[in-house]
Design an enzyme around this catalytic site. Structure first.
Site, PDB file in Angstrom:
ATOM      1  N   TYR A   1       0.802  -1.130   0.011  1.00  0.00           N
ATOM      2  CA  TYR A   1      -0.064   0.011   0.007  1.00  0.00           C
ATOM      3  C   TYR A   1       0.885   1.296   0.027  1.00  0.00           C
ATOM      4  O   TYR A   1       1.085   2.032  -1.059  1.00  0.00           O
ATOM      5  CB  TYR A   1      -0.964  -0.131   1.109  1.00  0.00           C
ATOM      6  CG  TYR A   1      -1.826   1.234   1.049  1.00  0.00           C
ATOM      7  CD1 TYR A   1      -2.984   1.027   0.424  1.00  0.00           C
ATOM      8  CD2 TYR A   1      -1.686   2.223   1.820  1.00  0.00           C
ATOM      9  CE1 TYR A   1      -3.887   2.042   0.320  1.00  0.00           C
ATOM     10  CE2 TYR A   1      -2.753   3.420   1.821  1.00  0.00           C
ATOM     11  CZ  TYR A   1      -3.978   3.110   1.168  1.00  0.00           C
ATOM     12  OH  TYR A   1      -4.732   4.157   0.973  1.00  0.00           O
TER      13      TYR A   1
ATOM     14  N   SER B   1      -6.411   0.985  -4.373  1.00  0.00           N
ATOM     15  CA  SER B   1      -6.601   2.113  -4.187  1.00  0.00           C
ATOM     16  C   SER B   1      -5.020   3.210  -4.227  1.00  0.00           C
ATOM     17  O   SER B   1      -4.824   3.022  -5.555  1.00  0.00           O
ATOM     18  CB  SER B   1      -7.153   2.648  -2.716  1.00  0.00           C
ATOM     19  OG  SER B   1      -7.500   3.774  -2.372  1.00  0.00           O
TER      20      SER B   1
ATOM     21  N   ASP C   1     -17.684   3.586  -7.832  1.00  0.00           N
ATOM     22  CA  ASP C   1     -16.542   3.941  -6.861  1.00  0.00           C
ATOM     23  C   ASP C   1     -16.531   5.551  -7.087  1.00  0.00           C
ATOM     24  O   ASP C   1     -16.096   6.070  -8.123  1.00  0.00           O
ATOM     25  CB  ASP C   1     -15.438   3.508  -7.442  1.00  0.00           C
ATOM     26  CG  ASP C   1     -14.003   3.765  -6.328  1.00  0.00           C
ATOM     27  OD1 ASP C   1     -14.253   4.517  -5.346  1.00  0.00           O
ATOM     28  OD2 ASP C   1     -13.162   2.981  -6.421  1.00  0.00           O
TER      29      ASP C   1
ATOM     30  N   HIS D   1     -15.793   1.279  -3.787  1.00  0.00           N
ATOM     31  CA  HIS D   1     -14.375   1.354  -3.449  1.00  0.00           C
ATOM     32  C   HIS D   1     -13.975   0.138  -2.854  1.00  0.00           C
ATOM     33  O   HIS D   1     -12.862  -0.200  -2.600  1.00  0.00           O
ATOM     34  CB  HIS D   1     -13.990   2.527  -2.791  1.00  0.00           C
ATOM     35  CG  HIS D   1     -12.288   2.927  -2.874  1.00  0.00           C
ATOM     36  ND1 HIS D   1     -11.869   3.086  -3.982  1.00  0.00           N
ATOM     37  CD2 HIS D   1     -11.376   3.111  -1.821  1.00  0.00           C
ATOM     38  CE1 HIS D   1     -10.673   3.332  -3.602  1.00  0.00           C
ATOM     39  NE2 HIS D   1     -10.517   3.019  -2.395  1.00  0.00           N
TER      40      HIS D   1
END
Length: 713
Positions: free
Chosen positions: A478, A558, A642, A677
């Site tokens: 991430y 993301s 999203d 999302h």
């Protein structure tokens, strides 16, 4: 890339792959024709083409047609994979076990969430002491397809009234329903158009919530950047709701909440996802003014507890790893703050319950928890069940029992009952999962990034796995927004492990594992550090023969989708498969959609300065796909609802890759309908999606047959 024909013995114990990989077995992909426009933007004198700008219009019939044609091609490709249904069946079987949340007390009832196994949404139950549990709210009845989910829920202090929000189709826009908690009678009209909001009651009179004005154009993609805090008085219509904060002060994120003792209204206001102003209103004095405790966005501050005139705040002001301070309401300026729990060398996360503070410290992404009293005196270290992640220890001041959960990559989350007066824990709920945790190992290692920085990574695999470079491996990361990746169990990952796969998670810079300095080292003009950390993690896995480039897949969602997009465009030779999910992929325009401008602390913006533009342009995945390069087999995933990272990012990236890809590796995009999302996505859709992802991954590693000797397959 050539596919090796040798397979490890450990892998054969889980999967018997075919011993012939014929290129012709990969079906030819004929991509839909994606038209190119002539949109041209100029940044600091440099012209930048944006041929797929038209795909940003999520309301157009042309975009809708493109989505349908892309999904058709993707599903036709996936249909050729012979073991796709086998993976889905196994994941479904593993998923089918009872799951519980920790209980919380409101009035006469304890409330808890439960999923019988394969229900699309968790059901909220309640029970009185000595009586059977009853269903309080069942989100599975909110819509026929399970795509309407329960979001926030807030009870009055006496537990007699409740306000809860729902999300439809995965959107961040919410509706709020107000109900009598005892009779379950709906009390008034639904409140609509609520976004990025908590719900916080003041007495039984009304509650605070936050939202933006509904934007012009598409509510799923148009910019929203002036957040407001409202107060809704029970029994009045929404158009009478009073704006408490945000009418004159333009802030992108505003949250308001009432302290448990009902004496203070606390407002956090921010222009980005890092740093906030802090305001407090003393509700003991009816005509009191809103006090500005902190008037800048340089640090993070959150009121965690109040007692009389004393307020307690978690802050990273002069404490990058966070500390707890207190101040008197009449002496609130930072020069009067007193340390209660000082900063340590490890990152602090705080929770409160039973009148105590519970300090969770991350030590190389692993939990240690200590109990303190409000004067900062350490009571004890909490003995956790093992090495992993804990969460919970939250409750009301009068609660005699608290609960916490514990998990790691091989241990399903179990709930423990905790007595704060004695420090003793006992098992409350342990799930019965058809997964043999004892057959797997999780190993934490430290590797060096490009600039020599030491980065931790946890690698999970089946015991006895031979390190011969031939193990299908997913590397996950991430690296942003101060988010910490700590060990947690997932049925999705368990399915991958059962198939003989290796699962690795790297704790990259940009995250919160080592405090503010670690976060800042992966932001704006330091963002390349994150990509370098991820690439170095892949190189470590290959060097140590956990896998090889032929059997490596990279995945992230993301901000992690950006990570995958940047890594695969910078080092396309390093991996065989790339799996960017709901990614931020157009770094020149991300801030023009919904609340994207609030991410500028991490990214900077293309109109900020020429230096920042050049930096973003240098790694923006959409702008760094090159003609004639052989990119990994890529499955882009996104949702049509999203409205956090709009799907146009994924649409444009997939279009660039399909147009410029050299070689035979397929580039597909899977666009989930009635999904956003991620939060609230029905279980059925999650299982379908990951069966497709794993099938695509293995198939493009040259694995054309999957004959599993695992009994449950």
């Amino acid at each position: 890339m050539k596919h090796k024909l040798k397979f490890s013995l450990s892998l054969l114990l889980a999967i018997l792959f075919s011993n012939i990989y014929a290129q012709k077995s990969i079906p030819d992909v004929k991509y839909p024709i994606t038209k190119k426009g002539n949109t041209l933007d100029t940044y600091f004198g440099k012209e930048v083409q944006d041929p797929y700008r038209w795909l940003e219009d999520d309301m157009s019939a042309e975009t809708e047609s493109w989505v349908k044609s892309q999904n058709k091609v993707t599903q036709e490709f996936l249909a050729h994979i012979p073991y796709r249904n086998k993976i889905k069946e196994r994941m479904t079987k593993l998923w089918n076990y009872e799951k519980y949340s920790s209980p919380t007390r409101h009035g006469e009832y304890e409330y808890f969430y439960k999923n019988d196994g394969l229900q699309n949404q968790y059901v909220l139950y309640r029970q009185k002491k000595g009586m059977d549990a009853e269903i309080f709210l069942d989100p599975n009845t909110f819509s026929e397809d399970g795509t309407t989910s329960l979001s926030n829920i807030s009870f009055t202090k006496d537990g007699t009234k409740v306000a809860y929000s729902i999300s439809e189709g995965g959107s961040d826009w919410r509706k709020v329903i107000v109900m009598d908690a005892l009779s379950k009678e709906i009390l008034e009209d639904t409140i609509t158009d609520v976004k990025f909001s908590s719900l916080s009651w003041y007495k039984n009179e009304g509650f605070y919530y936050s939202s933006y004005d509904k934007p012009d154009g598409s509510e799923l993609s148009a910019k929203t950047d002036q957040h407001k805090l409202y107060y809704h008085k029970l029994g009045t219509s929404q158009d009478q709701d009073k704006v408490i904060f945000g009418l004159d002060q333009k802030r992108r994120y505003v949250f308001g909440y009432i302290t448990e003792d009902q004496q203070y209204l606390v407002i956090n206001a921010a222009i980005s996802t890092s740093g906030n102003e802090l305001y407090i209103k003393d509700l003991k004095k009816p005509d009191s003014e809103l006090i500005c405790v902190v008037d800048n966005f340089d640090n993070d501050h959150n009121v965690i507890y109040s007692k009389g005139d004393q307020l307690y705040v978690a802050t990273n002001l002069n404490a990058p790893n966070k500390k707890i301070i207190s101040f008197d309401i009449d002496k609130y300026h930072p020069e009067h703050w007193l340390d209660v729990i000082p900063e340590t060398e490890n990152v602090l996360t705080i929770s409160t319950g039973s009148g105590y503070f519970f300090a969770e410290y991350m030590i190389d992404a692993i939990s240690k928890v200590y109990q303190f009293d409000p004067k900062g005196r350490k009571i004890r270290e909490i003995v956790l069940p093992g090495v992993g992640s804990s969460s919970g220890f939250s409750g009301k001041i009068k609660d005699k029992t608290l609960y916490y959960s514990f998990t790691n990559y091989t241990t399903p989350s179990s709930i423990y009952e905790f007595d704060p007066s004695t420090g003793k824990s006992k098992l409350f709920k342990k799930p019965k999962v058809g997964f043999d945790s004892d057959a797997y190992d999780s190993k934490q290692i430290f590797y060096k990034s490009k600039d020599g920085t030491k980065v931790p990574m946890i690698i999970t695999f089946k015991k006895g796995t031979e390190l011969d470079g031939n193990n299908p491996t997913i590397l996950y990361g991430y690296g942003g927004f101060n988010v910490s990746l700590t060990p947690s169990f997932s049925i999705v990952n368990a399915t991958w492990l059962e198939m003989g796969g290796v699962y690795a998670v790297a704790n990259l810079r940009g995250g919160g594992e080592y405090g503010k300095a670690w976060h800042d080292a992966g932001t704006q003009l330091n963002k390349q550090n994150v990509f370098d950390d991820f690439i170095a993690a892949a190189e470590y896995l290959i060097k140590e023969k956990y896998t090889s480039s032929e059997y490596l897949a990279i995945r992230g969602g993301s901000n992690g989708g950006l990570l995958v997009g940047a890594a695969m465009t910078q080092r396309p030779d390093l991996m065989q498969v790339a799996l960017p999910a709901v990614g931020v992929l157009d770094m020149l325009r991300y801030h023009t959609f919904t609340a994207g401008a609030g991410w500028a602390y991490d990214y900077g913006t293309s109109d900020q300065s020429e230096e920042m533009f050049n930096y973003l342009y240098g790694y923006s995945p959409v702008h760094n796909v090159r003609k004639g390069v052989e990119y990994p087999a890529t499955l882009v995933t996104t949702g049509d609802h999203d409205d956090r990272v709009v799907p146009a990012h994924s649409f444009k990236f997939a279009s660039e890759l399909q147009d410029k890809q050299a070689g035979v590796n397929p580039v597909l995009i899977r666009i989930e309908t009635q999904a956003g999302h991620g939060a609230g996505t029905p279980v059925s859709k999650i299982i379908d999606q990951y069966a497709d992802i794993f099938s695509f991954t293995l198939y493009n590693m040259g694995i054309t047959e999957l004959n599993a000797p695992i009994k449950s397959f």
